[in-house]
Design a protein around this motif. Sequence first.
Motif, PDB file in Angstrom:
ATOM      1  N   GLU A   4       0.815  -1.214   0.000  1.00 17.24           N
ATOM      2  CA  GLU A   4       0.000   0.000   0.000  1.00 17.24           C
ATOM      3  C   GLU A   4       0.853   1.271   0.000  1.00 17.24           C
ATOM      4  O   GLU A   4       0.499   2.256  -0.664  1.00 17.24           O
ATOM      5  N   PRO A  40       4.625   2.215  -3.245  1.00 14.87           N
ATOM      6  CA  PRO A  40       4.662   3.145  -4.377  1.00 14.87           C
ATOM      7  C   PRO A  40       4.836   4.602  -3.964  1.00 14.87           C
ATOM      8  O   PRO A  40       5.548   5.365  -4.634  1.00 14.87           O
ATOM      9  N   ILE A  41       4.216   5.001  -2.852  1.00 11.70           N
ATOM     10  CA  ILE A  41       4.348   6.387  -2.387  1.00 11.70           C
ATOM     11  C   ILE A  41       5.790   6.668  -1.974  1.00 11.70           C
ATOM     12  O   ILE A  41       6.360   7.710  -2.307  1.00 11.70           O
ATOM     13  N   PHE A  97       5.647   6.096 -10.628  1.00 12.17           N
ATOM     14  CA  PHE A  97       4.643   5.835  -9.596  1.00 12.17           C
ATOM     15  C   PHE A  97       3.389   5.166 -10.155  1.00 12.17           C
ATOM     16  O   PHE A  97       2.849   4.226  -9.550  1.00 12.17           O
ATOM     17  N   LEU A 126       1.973   1.626  -8.809  1.00 13.49           N
ATOM     18  CA  LEU A 126       0.740   1.534  -8.024  1.00 13.49           C
ATOM     19  C   LEU A 126      -0.222   0.525  -8.645  1.00 13.49           C
ATOM     20  O   LEU A 126      -0.877  -0.241  -7.927  1.00 13.49           O
ATOM     21  N   THR A 183       1.154  -3.003  -7.681  1.00 13.71           N
ATOM     22  CA  THR A 183       0.976  -3.382  -6.274  1.00 13.71           C
ATOM     23  C   THR A 183      -0.497  -3.562  -5.924  1.00 13.71           C
ATOM     24  O   THR A 183      -0.849  -4.411  -5.111  1.00 13.71           O
ATOM     25  N   THR A 184      -1.377  -2.782  -6.556  1.00 10.87           N
ATOM     26  CA  THR A 184      -2.805  -2.928  -6.304  1.00 10.87           C
ATOM     27  C   THR A 184      -3.309  -4.263  -6.850  1.00 10.87           C
ATOM     28  O   THR A 184      -4.117  -4.945  -6.197  1.00 10.87           O
ATOM     29  N   GLN A 236      -9.632   2.199  -2.432  1.00  7.03           N
ATOM     30  CA  GLN A 236      -8.456   1.785  -3.198  1.00  7.03           C
ATOM     31  C   GLN A 236      -8.734   1.812  -4.696  1.00  7.03           C
ATOM     32  O   GLN A 236      -7.883   2.231  -5.479  1.00  7.03           O
ATOM     33  N   LEU A 250      -6.908   4.294  -7.353  1.00  5.81           N
ATOM     34  CA  LEU A 250      -6.178   3.759  -8.498  1.00  5.81           C
ATOM     35  C   LEU A 250      -6.644   4.400  -9.804  1.00  5.81           C
ATOM     36  O   LEU A 250      -5.823   4.813 -10.636  1.00  5.81           O
TER      37      LEU A 250
END
Length: 201
Positions: free
Chosen positions: A15, A18-19, A51, A55, A58-59, A73, A77
């Motif tokens: 979660e 990526p940030i 990024f 993202l 990973t999502t 979420q 996204l």
Amino acid sequence: MAGRKINPWLKMGLEFGPILAFFLAFGRLKDKTFTLGGTEYGGFILATALFVPLLVATTVILWRLTGRLAPMQIATLVLVVVFGGLSVWLNDERFFKMKPTIIYLLFAGILGFGLMRGRSYLALAIEEAMPLKEEGWMILTRRLTAFFLGLAVANEAIWRTMSDQAWVNFKTFGLPAALFLFFMAQGGLLKTYGTDERPGE
């Protein structure tokens, strides 16, 4: 559907990874300019280009591992892909900076619409994880709606008046910290209106 349980550290990494990657990439690239296909791109745009697909990846992994994604979420996204994609495509970082504003206004609008109908849409999303009495859900939803509006205003003020580094710091650390502190501050409400009953029992 509650979804499958996974290691909490793995979940946190998926979660927030990526940030953190965006923060690190921006720190290394912020003072550099790259020419690709005859067009010059700054470090902010390149960090955004990293990024967005990260993202997405990973999502998808989180969804495959848990079997579900929260509405928040999914909305995040979609908006990241749209606004991040626009920033990279048009070489204009403003779209990506506006993304948190749009997200928080969207969440505030949805919750506010539910309140106007006398319902807590927040309860529909997370009731299984945090069972509360109906009055508690309404209070928490009103507070969270106002909080999201405040975050939207704060994001606009910061990206429009401060440096890129200040905004990246705010996005990476300020927003997660604000959300954490908000829910920590609801301890009294949870104690007053909490219930051991689970939905459907």
